[in-house]
Design a protein around this motif. Structure first.
Motif, PDB file in Angstrom:
ATOM      1  N   HIS A 110       0.841  -1.196   0.000  1.00 57.31           N
ATOM      2  CA  HIS A 110       0.000   0.000   0.000  1.00 57.31           C
ATOM      3  C   HIS A 110       0.880   1.251   0.000  1.00 57.31           C
ATOM      4  CE1 HIS A 110      -3.198   2.531   2.348  1.00 57.31           C
ATOM      5  NE2 HIS A 110      -3.116   2.898   1.085  1.00 57.31           N
ATOM      6  N   GLY A 111       1.892   1.249   0.844  1.00 56.78           N
ATOM      7  CA  GLY A 111       2.793   2.392   0.932  1.00 56.78           C
ATOM      8  C   GLY A 111       3.540   2.647  -0.366  1.00 56.78           C
ATOM      9  N   ARG A 112       3.971   1.578  -1.007  1.00 58.13           N
ATOM     10  CA  ARG A 112       4.697   1.741  -2.274  1.00 58.13           C
ATOM     11  C   ARG A 112       3.801   2.364  -3.347  1.00 58.13           C
ATOM     12  NH1 ARG A 112       6.989  -3.301  -0.772  1.00 58.13           N
ATOM     13  NH2 ARG A 112       5.516  -4.462  -2.082  1.00 58.13           N
ATOM     14  N   ILE A 113       2.542   1.949  -3.370  1.00 61.59           N
ATOM     15  CA  ILE A 113       1.614   2.511  -4.360  1.00 61.59           C
ATOM     16  C   ILE A 113       1.371   3.988  -4.066  1.00 61.59           C
ATOM     17  CG2 ILE A 113      -0.746   2.428  -5.252  1.00 61.59           C
ATOM     18  CD1 ILE A 113      -0.696  -0.603  -4.691  1.00 61.59           C
ATOM     19  N   LEU A 114       1.211   4.331  -2.794  1.00 62.04           N
ATOM     20  CA  LEU A 114       1.001   5.733  -2.427  1.00 62.04           C
ATOM     21  C   LEU A 114       2.178   6.592  -2.876  1.00 62.04           C
ATOM     22  CD1 LEU A 114      -0.490   5.265   1.158  1.00 62.04           C
ATOM     23  CD2 LEU A 114      -1.703   6.107  -0.867  1.00 62.04           C
ATOM     24  N   SER A 115       3.379   6.072  -2.708  1.00 65.54           N
ATOM     25  CA  SER A 115       4.564   6.809  -3.158  1.00 65.54           C
ATOM     26  C   SER A 115       4.559   6.973  -4.676  1.00 65.54           C
ATOM     27  CB  SER A 115       5.838   6.084  -2.718  1.00 65.54           C
ATOM     28  OG  SER A 115       5.965   6.080  -1.309  1.00 65.54           O
ATOM     29  N   ARG A 116       4.171   5.926  -5.372  1.00 64.22           N
ATOM     30  CA  ARG A 116       4.192   5.974  -6.840  1.00 64.22           C
ATOM     31  C   ARG A 116       3.156   6.935  -7.401  1.00 64.22           C
ATOM     32  NH1 ARG A 116       4.812  -0.590  -7.549  1.00 64.22           N
ATOM     33  NH2 ARG A 116       7.039  -0.684  -7.035  1.00 64.22           N
ATOM     34  N   VAL A 117       2.018   7.086  -6.715  1.00 68.55           N
ATOM     35  CA  VAL A 117       1.010   8.012  -7.241  1.00 68.55           C
ATOM     36  C   VAL A 117       1.316   9.448  -6.845  1.00 68.55           C
ATOM     37  CG1 VAL A 117      -0.789   6.249  -7.306  1.00 68.55           C
ATOM     38  CG2 VAL A 117      -0.589   7.737  -5.293  1.00 68.55           C
ATOM     39  N   GLY A 118       2.324   9.649  -5.975  1.00 71.63           N
ATOM     40  CA  GLY A 118       2.762  11.019  -5.712  1.00 71.63           C
ATOM     41  C   GLY A 118       2.814  11.477  -4.279  1.00 71.63           C
ATOM     42  N   ALA A 119       2.507  10.606  -3.294  1.00 71.71           N
ATOM     43  CA  ALA A 119       2.627  11.019  -1.886  1.00 71.71           C
ATOM     44  C   ALA A 119       4.082  11.342  -1.576  1.00 71.71           C
ATOM     45  CB  ALA A 119       2.119   9.914  -0.966  1.00 71.71           C
ATOM     46  N   HIS A 120       4.308  12.474  -0.921  1.00 72.50           N
ATOM     47  CA  HIS A 120       5.675  12.878  -0.592  1.00 72.50           C
ATOM     48  C   HIS A 120       6.203  12.152   0.645  1.00 72.50           C
ATOM     49  CE1 HIS A 120       3.765  16.433  -2.656  1.00 72.50           C
ATOM     50  NE2 HIS A 120       4.814  16.219  -3.423  1.00 72.50           N
ATOM     51  N   HIS A 121       5.308  11.794   1.548  1.00 73.49           N
ATOM     52  CA  HIS A 121       5.691  11.092   2.779  1.00 73.49           C
ATOM     53  C   HIS A 121       4.651  10.007   3.048  1.00 73.49           C
ATOM     54  CE1 HIS A 121       8.455  14.429   3.707  1.00 73.49           C
ATOM     55  NE2 HIS A 121       7.467  15.213   3.331  1.00 73.49           N
ATOM     56  N   VAL A 122       5.102   8.806   3.334  1.00 67.92           N
ATOM     57  CA  VAL A 122       4.199   7.707   3.685  1.00 67.92           C
ATOM     58  C   VAL A 122       4.499   7.291   5.123  1.00 67.92           C
ATOM     59  CG1 VAL A 122       3.504   5.336   3.179  1.00 67.92           C
ATOM     60  CG2 VAL A 122       4.044   6.910   1.302  1.00 67.92           C
TER      61      VAL A 122
END
Length: 220
Positions: A110-122
């Motif tokens: 889940h965290g990796r996907i959030l980073s890939r879609v553009g989250a700056h911090h997970v």
């Protein structure tokens, strides 16, 4: 000194345990908060604690723009179990152009996907809490903060061999690879650490370094 980024306001998307606690804490600190959740009962409850609580679709760009998301410098996607909504909301905030996006993840994928879609911090609140409790249960570490990237800040009671000696004389950096950043005295006062700082009876050391080094130091 850099400007505090939360001065531009914080958008909190999702008002479960993590999001509601975050929103309340920011509000108490004087930070402008816009809290968003699609559930009416949650919004009604949170309106007792936060000034700007809005019932809105957290995956709709139009809805988030209407509540003022575009005016915030920081957004936190605090959606927990609905992973699809979490990812969609993060993607929408990226499209809106919010400069600092933090997102809660429940699993590593889940965290990796959030980073890939553009989250700056997970962030991983449950994992972080579990690690902290595990360290506290050892009774050697009084407090533990995971800084990420394999580093941590810990608070421990000063070892008997350190008492009455200056930090320079203890050679903690060369022996353990850790740095003492402050000392909490027995009377509750917190002093910044310096080479000539002498460790006293009942003192607690606030130490920073690689997590494995801080654990090794605490175990001595």
């Amino acid at each position: 000194m850099g400007r505090n980024i939360v001065e531009g306001g914080v958008l909190v998307v999702g008002l479960g345990r993590f999001g509601s606690t975050l929103a309340k804490s920011l509000e108490r600190s004087g930070t402008s908060v816009i809290a968003v959740d699609p559930r009416q009962e949650v919004v009604q409850e949170m309106s007792n604690y936060c000034t700007h609580v809005v019932q809105a679709d957290w995956t709709s760009e139009e809805a988030l723009r209407q509540v003022g998301a575009g005016d915030c410098e920081v957004a936190v996607v605090a959606i927990g179990t609905d992973i699809e909504a979490s990812i969609l909301a993060t993607s929408v905030l990226v499209d809106i152009g919010i400069p600092h996006i933090w997102a809660k993840a429940v699993t590593e994928p889940h965290g990796r996907i959030l980073s890939r879609v553009g989250a700056h911090h997970v962030v991983y609140p449950e994992q972080d809490a579990g690690k902290r409790v595990a360290h506290l249960l050892t009774e050697r570490i009084l407090d533990f903060i995971d800084l990420g990237d394999g580093h941590a800040i810990v608070k421990i009671s000063a070892h008997r061999g350190l008492r009455g000696r200056s930090l320079a004389e203890s050679h903690l950096r060369s022996k353990y690879g850790v740095t003492v950043v402050a000392i909490k005295r027995q009377d509750g006062r917190i002093d910044p650490a310096a080479a000539d700082t002498v460790v006293g009876e009942g003192d607690q050391l606030i130490v920073m370094g690689e997590t494995r080094d801080t654990e090794r130091f605490a175990a001595e």
